[in-house]
Motif scaffolding. Structure first.
Motif, short mmCIF file in Angstrom:
data_model
loop_
_atom_site.label_atom_id
_atom_site.label_comp_id
_atom_site.label_asym_id
_atom_site.label_seq_id
_atom_site.Cartn_x
_atom_site.Cartn_y
_atom_site.Cartn_z
N SER A 10 -40.06 36.99 -43.05
CA SER A 10 -39.38 37.04 -44.44
C SER A 10 -39.14 38.38 -44.53
O SER A 10 -38.39 38.90 -45.45
CB SER A 10 -39.88 36.30 -45.54
OG SER A 10 -41.18 36.82 -45.59
N GLY A 11 -39.96 39.34 -43.79
CA GLY A 11 -39.72 40.80 -44.46
C GLY A 11 -39.58 41.58 -43.23
O GLY A 11 -39.32 42.89 -43.38
N VAL A 12 -39.24 41.25 -42.17
CA VAL A 12 -38.80 41.96 -40.92
C VAL A 12 -37.84 41.52 -40.07
O VAL A 12 -37.67 40.17 -39.84
CB VAL A 12 -40.21 42.18 -40.21
CG1 VAL A 12 -39.68 43.05 -38.90
CG2 VAL A 12 -41.28 43.01 -40.87
N ARG A 13 -36.68 42.22 -39.79
CA ARG A 13 -35.80 41.76 -38.97
C ARG A 13 -35.57 42.64 -37.66
O ARG A 13 -35.91 43.93 -37.88
CB ARG A 13 -34.58 41.66 -39.43
CG ARG A 13 -34.42 40.70 -40.55
CD ARG A 13 -32.92 40.63 -41.01
NE ARG A 13 -31.90 41.69 -41.12
CZ ARG A 13 -31.66 42.12 -42.38
NH1 ARG A 13 -32.27 41.49 -43.43
NH2 ARG A 13 -30.86 43.18 -42.41
N ILE A 50 -37.71 44.79 -44.94
CA ILE A 50 -37.34 44.38 -46.25
C ILE A 50 -38.45 44.17 -47.45
O ILE A 50 -39.61 43.50 -47.22
CB ILE A 50 -36.61 42.62 -46.19
CG1 ILE A 50 -35.64 42.77 -44.96
CG2 ILE A 50 -35.95 42.49 -47.54
CD1 ILE A 50 -35.36 41.42 -44.38
N LYS A 51 -38.21 45.06 -48.50
CA LYS A 51 -39.17 44.95 -49.68
C LYS A 51 -38.43 44.68 -50.96
O LYS A 51 -37.54 45.79 -51.34
CB LYS A 51 -40.19 46.39 -49.56
CG LYS A 51 -41.08 46.49 -48.61
CD LYS A 51 -41.75 47.62 -48.59
CE LYS A 51 -42.94 47.94 -47.66
NZ LYS A 51 -43.59 49.05 -47.50
N GLY A 52 -38.45 43.49 -51.36
CA GLY A 52 -37.75 43.32 -52.62
C GLY A 52 -36.26 43.28 -52.26
O GLY A 52 -35.94 42.44 -51.30
N ASN A 53 -35.43 44.17 -53.16
CA ASN A 53 -33.94 44.18 -52.90
C ASN A 53 -33.74 45.12 -51.79
O ASN A 53 -32.36 45.46 -51.71
CB ASN A 53 -33.34 44.38 -54.33
CG ASN A 53 -33.43 43.08 -55.01
OD1 ASN A 53 -33.35 41.82 -54.49
ND2 ASN A 53 -33.46 42.97 -56.33
N SER A 54 -34.60 45.85 -51.53
CA SER A 54 -34.06 46.82 -50.56
C SER A 54 -34.66 46.74 -49.16
O SER A 54 -35.50 46.11 -48.82
CB SER A 54 -35.11 48.50 -51.09
OG SER A 54 -36.39 48.20 -50.69
N GLU A 55 -33.69 47.54 -48.18
CA GLU A 55 -34.13 47.41 -46.65
C GLU A 55 -34.41 48.76 -46.26
O GLU A 55 -33.40 49.63 -46.40
CB GLU A 55 -32.83 46.67 -46.28
CG GLU A 55 -32.63 45.35 -46.65
CD GLU A 55 -31.31 44.58 -45.81
OE1 GLU A 55 -30.64 45.40 -44.97
OE2 GLU A 55 -31.16 43.41 -45.97
N ASN A 56 -35.17 48.95 -45.42
CA ASN A 56 -35.82 50.43 -44.78
C ASN A 56 -35.36 50.10 -43.30
O ASN A 56 -35.87 49.28 -42.54
CB ASN A 56 -37.30 50.53 -45.09
CG ASN A 56 -37.50 51.85 -44.58
OD1 ASN A 56 -36.65 52.89 -44.26
ND2 ASN A 56 -38.95 52.14 -44.13
N TYR A 57 -34.42 51.00 -42.86
CA TYR A 57 -34.09 50.92 -41.52
C TYR A 57 -34.91 51.81 -40.56
O TYR A 57 -34.87 53.03 -40.78
CB TYR A 57 -32.56 51.14 -41.41
CG TYR A 57 -31.73 50.14 -41.82
CD1 TYR A 57 -30.97 49.28 -41.04
CD2 TYR A 57 -31.43 50.03 -43.18
CE1 TYR A 57 -30.18 48.19 -41.39
CE2 TYR A 57 -30.62 49.13 -43.77
CZ TYR A 57 -30.16 48.20 -42.92
OH TYR A 57 -29.19 47.13 -43.50
N ILE A 58 -35.65 51.29 -39.57
CA ILE A 58 -36.40 52.10 -38.70
C ILE A 58 -35.92 52.37 -37.41
O ILE A 58 -35.80 51.25 -36.54
CB ILE A 58 -37.65 51.69 -38.57
CG1 ILE A 58 -38.35 51.57 -39.98
CG2 ILE A 58 -38.77 52.43 -37.78
CD1 ILE A 58 -39.68 50.80 -40.36
N ASP A 59 -35.28 53.32 -37.01
CA ASP A 59 -34.93 53.73 -35.67
C ASP A 59 -35.60 54.57 -34.67
O ASP A 59 -35.39 54.91 -33.65
CB ASP A 59 -33.39 54.08 -35.70
CG ASP A 59 -33.09 55.34 -36.30
OD1 ASP A 59 -34.09 55.99 -36.82
OD2 ASP A 59 -31.76 55.46 -36.53
#
Length: 203
Positions: free
Chosen positions: A108-111, A134-143
């Motif tokens: 639920s928290g990682v794509r 994904i944390k709450g309504n925010s998405e953190n993109y890690i590249d």
């Protein structure tokens, strides 16, 4: 003399026409997709022939920033673990690119997002991966590559798994669908002449 010049002019024209069509011949399946979409997207979008694909009514757009960079999306209910399957294009002369992008849901928290970029001018395909947290309504993109590898290790995802995700969506869905709506010279197992670079190849 005039007759010789006339014959020479005709020969030059014929050679020029043949060269033009030879150069424009698609060298691989991604060329086909790019060229045929460029021809059809402003009139009768070729992807409209597939019921799994959503072609939005706003395509084509009159907005100058969007006019040459359309995209289509797959319906989200096709797969259980995959979402946001997008095919996008940039038909501007400087760019001449297309891409396929999709997300694999891990929990639920990682794509995991796989991005496949194709350069029409260079005839090259680049496969890359990033992680979306994904944390709450925010998405953190890690590249960042080392961070991505760390997340993948944490979830036990190997390079072989990434190849499997790619094969499931790109080969067995997108390219297979392409071959049903267009009489392709190529196939999901025979791309044609294309240089492929895979970010995770040696992970």
């Amino acid at each position: 003399m005039k007759k010789k010049l006339g014959v020479l002019t005709v020969v030059i024209l014929l050679v020029s026409v043949c060269l033009f069509f030879f150069v424009r011949q698609p060298k691989n399946i991604f060329d086909e997709i790019y060229q045929e979409t460029e021809k059809s997207y402003q009139v009768d979008n070729i992807f409209g022939k597939n019921e799994d694909i959503i072609v939005r009514p706003v395509w084509p757009s009159d907005n100058e920033s969007l006019k040459y960079s359309p995209h289509v999306t797959y319906k989200d209910n096709i797969f259980n673990d995959y979402r946001k399957i997008v095919l996008g294009f940039n038909f501007q002369n400087l760019e001449q690119t297309s891409f396929i992008r999709f997300d694999k849901y891990i929990d639920s928290g990682v794509r995991i997002r796989v991005r496949v970029g194709y350069s029409y001018r260079e005839k090259s395909l680049k496969k890359e991966v990033e992680v979306i947290v994904i944390k709450g309504n925010s998405e953190n993109y890690i590249d960042n590559e080392s961070q991505v590898k760390s997340y993948l290790e944490q979830y036990g995802i190997t390079a072989k798994d990434l190849d499997s995700y790619y094969g499931e969506i790109v080969n067995q869905k997108v390219l297979k669908d392409w071959c049903t709506i267009y009489d392709s010279k190529y196939s999901p197992s025979n791309y044609g002449d294309v240089k492929i670079e895979t970010q995770w190849e040696n992970w």
